[in-house]
Design a protein around this motif. Sequence first.
Motif, PDB file in Angstrom:
ATOM      1  N   LEU A 142      69.397  23.891   9.474  1.00  0.00           N
ATOM      2  CA  LEU A 142      68.086  23.643  10.065  1.00  0.00           C
ATOM      3  C   LEU A 142      67.635  22.228   9.717  1.00  0.00           C
ATOM      4  O   LEU A 142      67.842  21.746   8.607  1.00  0.00           O
ATOM      5  N   ILE A 143      66.989  21.584  10.688  1.00  0.00           N
ATOM      6  CA  ILE A 143      66.534  20.208  10.535  1.00  0.00           C
ATOM      7  C   ILE A 143      65.008  20.200  10.541  1.00  0.00           C
ATOM      8  O   ILE A 143      64.380  20.836  11.388  1.00  0.00           O
ATOM      9  N   ALA A 144      64.421  19.470   9.601  1.00  0.00           N
ATOM     10  CA  ALA A 144      62.964  19.481   9.439  1.00  0.00           C
ATOM     11  C   ALA A 144      62.255  19.030  10.715  1.00  0.00           C
ATOM     12  O   ALA A 144      61.241  19.619  11.116  1.00  0.00           O
ATOM     13  N   GLU A 145      62.765  17.979  11.377  1.00  0.00           N
ATOM     14  CA  GLU A 145      62.110  17.474  12.576  1.00  0.00           C
ATOM     15  C   GLU A 145      62.115  18.504  13.698  1.00  0.00           C
ATOM     16  O   GLU A 145      61.127  18.659  14.427  1.00  0.00           O
ATOM     17  N   THR A 146      63.243  19.215  13.844  1.00  0.00           N
ATOM     18  CA  THR A 146      63.312  20.254  14.873  1.00  0.00           C
ATOM     19  C   THR A 146      62.392  21.414  14.527  1.00  0.00           C
ATOM     20  O   THR A 146      61.720  21.982  15.403  1.00  0.00           O
ATOM     21  N   LEU A 147      62.336  21.765  13.255  1.00  0.00           N
ATOM     22  CA  LEU A 147      61.438  22.832  12.828  1.00  0.00           C
ATOM     23  C   LEU A 147      59.994  22.464  13.143  1.00  0.00           C
ATOM     24  O   LEU A 147      59.211  23.304  13.608  1.00  0.00           O
TER      25      LEU A 147
END
Length: 233
Positions: free
Chosen positions: A166-171
């Motif tokens: 999981l990527i913070a920006e996508t989250l």
Amino acid sequence: MSNDAALRVLIVEDDPMTAQAHADFVARVPGFEVVGTCLGGHEAIERFDELAAAGTSVDIVLLDMNLTDSHGLEVAGRLNSRGQDVDIIAITAVRHLQVIRSAISSGITQYLIKPFTFASFREKLENQREFRRGLSGSGTLATQASVDNALSALRSVSSTTLPKGLIAETLDAVSAFVRDSPVPVSATEVGRRLELSRVTVRRYLEHLVATKQAIKQPRHGTPGRPEYEYRWV
């Protein structure tokens, strides 16, 4: 400090939309209330003094570093010079190590770098509450255990680390879509809007459910193998 008393939060942020977003986040964390939002450092000092004089002193200040009329470090120094029982959390995009070191030296207890998720924001507030509780016992002298427990409360725990993949920006993008939607949304709808696969979006949505930021429910009218929809808590 009473364990049941809501902690009073002053927001200092020069961007009105960001300030409102922080206020909305505070409102979602039980046990905290916003008592003021200031768009500059001078206004923050005045508001802080006004609240103290009225007997409703500020417990926590959420402080940006790059303000239009002053630097956050200057504001932190002036607030701490008041001798009030106030804790300061820096919320800023500034990543320079010298600023971070200076922030710690000036009495800022936590440092939250933008952009961040609601889970990270909530953790900072709750950590600060536990820190204050750890140092609010009766009497004027602390024990070694009370000091150690209070300081440990400020440390982030691994629960805020994103699961592998999981990527913070996508989250943040998925979170914003679900949060801003007036109706529950499905993984398919979010994926179509953000140009992501349904499977990918579903992983982020399930993370929001696991961290209690969203709830999941079967969508009505989809018998057999129902599609799930998600809404912000």
